[in-house]
Design a protein around this motif. Structure first.
Motif, PDB file in Angstrom:
ATOM      1  N   ARG A 201      -1.200   1.439  -5.757  1.00 28.27           N
ATOM      2  CA  ARG A 201      -0.086   1.085  -4.863  1.00 28.27           C
ATOM      3  C   ARG A 201       0.386   2.329  -4.114  1.00 28.27           C
ATOM      4  O   ARG A 201       0.603   2.306  -2.908  1.00 28.27           O
ATOM      5  CB  ARG A 201       1.062   0.472  -5.681  1.00 28.27           C
ATOM      6  N   TYR A 202       0.510   3.426  -4.837  1.00 30.34           N
ATOM      7  CA  TYR A 202       0.894   4.676  -4.199  1.00 30.34           C
ATOM      8  C   TYR A 202      -0.178   5.121  -3.200  1.00 30.34           C
ATOM      9  O   TYR A 202       0.146   5.639  -2.132  1.00 30.34           O
ATOM     10  CB  TYR A 202       1.115   5.762  -5.260  1.00 30.34           C
ATOM     11  N   GLY A 203      -1.443   4.903  -3.528  1.00 31.04           N
ATOM     12  CA  GLY A 203      -2.536   5.286  -2.633  1.00 31.04           C
ATOM     13  C   GLY A 203      -2.435   4.618  -1.276  1.00 31.04           C
ATOM     14  O   GLY A 203      -2.833   5.195  -0.262  1.00 31.04           O
ATOM     15  N   ARG A 204      -1.888   3.397  -1.240  1.00 30.98           N
ATOM     16  CA  ARG A 204      -1.719   2.712   0.047  1.00 30.98           C
ATOM     17  C   ARG A 204      -0.728   3.461   0.931  1.00 30.98           C
ATOM     18  O   ARG A 204      -0.895   3.522   2.140  1.00 30.98           O
ATOM     19  CB  ARG A 204      -1.289   1.268  -0.174  1.00 30.98           C
ATOM     20  N   LEU A 205       0.305   4.049   0.332  1.00 31.79           N
ATOM     21  CA  LEU A 205       1.236   4.861   1.114  1.00 31.79           C
ATOM     22  C   LEU A 205       0.559   6.166   1.531  1.00 31.79           C
ATOM     23  O   LEU A 205       0.631   6.571   2.673  1.00 31.79           O
ATOM     24  CB  LEU A 205       2.490   5.177   0.302  1.00 31.79           C
ATOM     25  N   LYS A 206      -0.112   6.793   0.598  1.00 33.54           N
ATOM     26  CA  LYS A 206      -0.690   8.112   0.869  1.00 33.54           C
ATOM     27  C   LYS A 206      -1.819   8.037   1.891  1.00 33.54           C
ATOM     28  O   LYS A 206      -2.103   9.026   2.552  1.00 33.54           O
ATOM     29  CB  LYS A 206      -1.192   8.735  -0.436  1.00 33.54           C
ATOM     30  N   TYR A 207      -2.447   6.889   2.055  1.00 33.93           N
ATOM     31  CA  TYR A 207      -3.603   6.756   2.944  1.00 33.93           C
ATOM     32  C   TYR A 207      -3.349   7.374   4.316  1.00 33.93           C
ATOM     33  O   TYR A 207      -4.127   8.168   4.797  1.00 33.93           O
ATOM     34  CB  TYR A 207      -3.989   5.275   3.103  1.00 33.93           C
TER      35      TYR A 207
ATOM     36  N   VAL B 113     -10.408   8.538  -4.698  1.00 31.47           N
ATOM     37  CA  VAL B 113     -10.999   7.618  -3.722  1.00 31.47           C
ATOM     38  C   VAL B 113      -9.949   6.631  -3.204  1.00 31.47           C
ATOM     39  O   VAL B 113     -10.054   6.135  -2.087  1.00 31.47           O
ATOM     40  CB  VAL B 113     -12.225   6.885  -4.328  1.00 31.47           C
ATOM     41  N   LEU B 114      -8.917   6.385  -3.991  1.00 23.46           N
ATOM     42  CA  LEU B 114      -7.873   5.444  -3.576  1.00 23.46           C
ATOM     43  C   LEU B 114      -7.174   5.893  -2.304  1.00 23.46           C
ATOM     44  O   LEU B 114      -6.726   5.065  -1.519  1.00 23.46           O
ATOM     45  CB  LEU B 114      -6.844   5.258  -4.700  1.00 23.46           C
ATOM     46  N   TRP B 115      -7.065   7.203  -2.078  1.00 24.73           N
ATOM     47  CA  TRP B 115      -6.385   7.692  -0.884  1.00 24.73           C
ATOM     48  C   TRP B 115      -7.225   7.435   0.362  1.00 24.73           C
ATOM     49  O   TRP B 115      -6.769   7.631   1.463  1.00 24.73           O
ATOM     50  CB  TRP B 115      -6.058   9.174  -0.928  1.00 24.73           C
ATOM     51  N   ARG B 116      -8.489   7.048   0.178  1.00 24.99           N
ATOM     52  CA  ARG B 116      -9.387   6.822   1.318  1.00 24.99           C
ATOM     53  C   ARG B 116      -9.583   5.347   1.653  1.00 24.99           C
ATOM     54  O   ARG B 116     -10.280   5.021   2.591  1.00 24.99           O
ATOM     55  CB  ARG B 116     -10.753   7.443   1.027  1.00 24.99           C
TER      56      ARG B 116
ATOM     57  N   GLY C 182      -7.717  -3.628   1.619  1.00 24.45           N
ATOM     58  CA  GLY C 182      -7.466  -2.490   0.752  1.00 24.45           C
ATOM     59  C   GLY C 182      -7.081  -2.830  -0.668  1.00 24.45           C
ATOM     60  O   GLY C 182      -7.567  -2.206  -1.604  1.00 24.45           O
ATOM     61  N   GLU C 183      -6.215  -3.811  -0.845  1.00 22.49           N
ATOM     62  CA  GLU C 183      -5.754  -4.134  -2.196  1.00 22.49           C
ATOM     63  C   GLU C 183      -6.902  -4.661  -3.054  1.00 22.49           C
ATOM     64  O   GLU C 183      -7.078  -4.242  -4.204  1.00 22.49           O
ATOM     65  CB  GLU C 183      -4.620  -5.164  -2.125  1.00 22.49           C
ATOM     66  N   ALA C 184      -7.715  -5.548  -2.487  1.00 21.51           N
ATOM     67  CA  ALA C 184      -8.851  -6.094  -3.236  1.00 21.51           C
ATOM     68  C   ALA C 184      -9.888  -5.009  -3.517  1.00 21.51           C
ATOM     69  O   ALA C 184     -10.440  -4.936  -4.621  1.00 21.51           O
ATOM     70  CB  ALA C 184      -9.488  -7.249  -2.466  1.00 21.51           C
ATOM     71  N   ARG C 185     -10.143  -4.162  -2.533  1.00 19.18           N
ATOM     72  CA  ARG C 185     -11.116  -3.076  -2.736  1.00 19.18           C
ATOM     73  C   ARG C 185     -10.614  -2.113  -3.811  1.00 19.18           C
ATOM     74  O   ARG C 185     -11.371  -1.685  -4.672  1.00 19.18           O
ATOM     75  CB  ARG C 185     -11.373  -2.330  -1.442  1.00 19.18           C
ATOM     76  N   ALA C 186      -9.345  -1.766  -3.780  1.00 20.27           N
ATOM     77  CA  ALA C 186      -8.789  -0.863  -4.798  1.00 20.27           C
ATOM     78  C   ALA C 186      -8.937  -1.474  -6.186  1.00 20.27           C
ATOM     79  O   ALA C 186      -9.297  -0.775  -7.137  1.00 20.27           O
ATOM     80  CB  ALA C 186      -7.326  -0.555  -4.493  1.00 20.27           C
ATOM     81  N   ALA C 187      -8.688  -2.769  -6.311  1.00 16.85           N
ATOM     82  CA  ALA C 187      -8.839  -3.433  -7.613  1.00 16.85           C
ATOM     83  C   ALA C 187     -10.283  -3.358  -8.100  1.00 16.85           C
ATOM     84  O   ALA C 187     -10.539  -3.105  -9.284  1.00 16.85           O
ATOM     85  CB  ALA C 187      -8.372  -4.881  -7.518  1.00 16.85           C
TER      86      ALA C 187
END
Length: 191
Positions: free
Chosen positions: A98-104, A158-161, A168-173
């Protein structure tokens, strides 16, 4: 020479700052080019108030980073207190995603300000939080023994990318599932 005591921060100033941070977090998650004027307006403050708290866009982004990273660090032991280690790790990874979505969209600002992480005061505590989680899982038997928390952090980076707009959410999962599968202890061989 006497120094005057600093004035306590007024409650309304603290409330304004908190509202600005809340609105900015949402705005930057939606668009990396969110305007500071728009953030101030949505937070119900004037642009001067925003600049009084955060003199630059980078200052605002860095404060969001500090706040969110500290929350993640504090969350690790709290999750372990309430869950088995593997479940705690998965929940913590979900929060990191979730944080990675902000940091992206703002990673460049954070990396520049922390000298690509070298001068990041949160690096050690963040790695230690990972260590708490993986060590508990290894002790309990659900995770491989001897995992290096810095190696786990490299995997998580990799989450920051992952572009949050493009699935994004599905890919991160999916990525987190792969990471966790790689950290799991091998099931005992049946003989």
């Amino acid at each position: 020479m006497n120094s005057l005591p600093s004035k306590p921060t007024r409650k309304d100033a603290v409330d304004n700052r908190d509202r600005i941070l809340t609105v900015a977090r949402e705005a930057f998650a939606a668009s990396t080019s969110a305007s500071l004027t728009g953030i101030a307006k949505k937070a119900g403050v004037g642009i001067g108030t925003l600049y009084r708290h955060f003199p630059t866009r980078e200052a605002l982004i860095l404060e969001l980073y500090r706040h969110d990273i500290q929350q993640l660090i504090d969350l690790a032991p709290a999750l372990l207190a309430e869950n088995p280690p593997l479940t705690a790790l998965r929940h913590w990874f979900d929060e990191v995603a979730r944080y990675g979505r902000l940091k992206y969209g703002v990673a460049e600002v954070i990396h520049a300000a922390t000298n690509a992480g070298v001068d990041d005061e949160y690096y050690g505590p963040f790695v230690a939080a990972i260590g708490v989680l993986v060590d508990a899982g290894a002790a309990e038997g659900s995770l491989k023994p001897g995992l290096d928390p810095e190696d786990v952090l490299l995997q998580l980076s990799v989450l920051w990318r992952i572009d949050p707009v493009r699935d994004g959410e599905a890919r991160a999962a999916r990525v987190l599932g792969l990471i966790i599968d790689g950290l799991r202890a091998a099931p005992p061989a049946s003989g």
